[in-house]
Motif scaffolding. Structure first.
Motif, PDB file in Angstrom:
ATOM      1  N   ASP A   1      53.251  33.382  41.746  1.00  0.00           N
ATOM      2  CA  ASP A   1      52.961  34.394  40.730  1.00  0.00           C
ATOM      3  C   ASP A   1      53.354  33.904  39.340  1.00  0.00           C
TER       4      ASP A   1
ATOM      5  N   CYS B   1      41.918  30.473  41.795  1.00  0.00           N
ATOM      6  CA  CYS B   1      42.336  31.839  41.448  1.00  0.00           C
ATOM      7  C   CYS B   1      41.952  32.181  40.010  1.00  0.00           C
TER       8      CYS B   1
ATOM      9  N   HIS C   1      57.259  33.348  48.988  1.00  0.00           N
ATOM     10  CA  HIS C   1      56.215  32.620  48.269  1.00  0.00           C
ATOM     11  C   HIS C   1      54.974  32.433  49.144  1.00  0.00           C
TER      12      HIS C   1
ATOM     13  N   SER D   1      53.032  35.541  48.960  1.00  0.00           N
ATOM     14  CA  SER D   1      52.306  35.621  47.691  1.00  0.00           C
ATOM     15  C   SER D   1      51.049  34.772  47.719  1.00  0.00           C
TER      16      SER D   1
ATOM     17  N   LEU E   1      47.231  36.005  47.198  1.00  0.00           N
ATOM     18  CA  LEU E   1      46.495  35.544  46.017  1.00  0.00           C
ATOM     19  C   LEU E   1      45.164  34.888  46.370  1.00  0.00           C
TER      20      LEU E   1
END
Length: 196
Positions: free
Chosen positions: A43, A82, A126, A129, A133
């Motif tokens: 992030d 992303c 992580h 995440s 994502l």
């Protein structure tokens, strides 16, 4: 503007980043090029990239995604994906990480970023995440150039073949994760970026 995103446990001082920077300085000096150092926490990495773009006048709502191109290696390829999905820009990916949480889960622990001079941890949070994502499907696969080598000893190139369907994909036999003969691909990469 072109932004280079390094892979996991790498930096803006990596060989590919330096080769890319030198190529742009020589052949495209009028194009703003940055090899960006990003935190390894997912992030925070995306936040750093977006902050850099915003400071450079590039926004998702301004319709100026065409002024931006990304080059991402390994985990940097995942981050580039992303960003490209959100900004609608072009992205050139070198042996990109697909579903990186499945690979990095084997590398939990303590690390040190040599350029940012920061100690950091890779944690199970992580991995969560990264999983969240990851874009489920690509909205504009034609925005991607994907360079793969079958000899990649870290990532299974076939995952990228499947995930980036509809993209311009170049698969070369042999090689390794760092992508041998990368310099020879720089003219192809810059042409794909389509920046004046």
């Amino acid at each position: 503007m072109v932004v280079y995103l390094h892979g996991f446990a790498s930096s803006s001082q990596s060989e590919k980043a330096q080769q890319t920077q030198a190529y742009f300085a020589t052949h495209y000096p009028h194009i703003h090029f940055t090899a960006l150092d990003v935190p390894y926490e997912p992030d925070a990495a995306l936040a750093t990239i977006k902050q850099h773009l915003e400071q450079s006048g590039i926004t998702t709502t301004g319709g100026n995604g065409q002024q931006l191109a990304l080059i991402g290696s390994s985990l940097g390829g995942f981050l580039a994906t992303c960003i490209a999905e959100e900004y609608g820009c072009r992205a050139c990916l070198i042996n990109p990480a697909v579903a990186p949480h499945t690979v990095l889960s084997q590398h939990l622990g303590d690390y040190y970023h040599p350029v940012l001079e920061q100690a950091y941890q890779v944690t199970p949070e992580h991995m969560t995440s990264l999983k969240q994502l990851m874009p489920t499907t690509l909205q504009q696969p034609h925005n991607y150039l994907v360079l793969l080598q079958t000899g990649d000893e870290v990532l299974d190139y076939r995952l990228a073949l499947d995930y980036y369907q509809g993209a311009l994909i170049n698969v070369r036999e042999g090689g390794n994760h760092s992508y041998t003969d990368y310099q020879q691909q720089l003219s192809t990469i810059t042409e794909f970026c389509q920046l004046n």
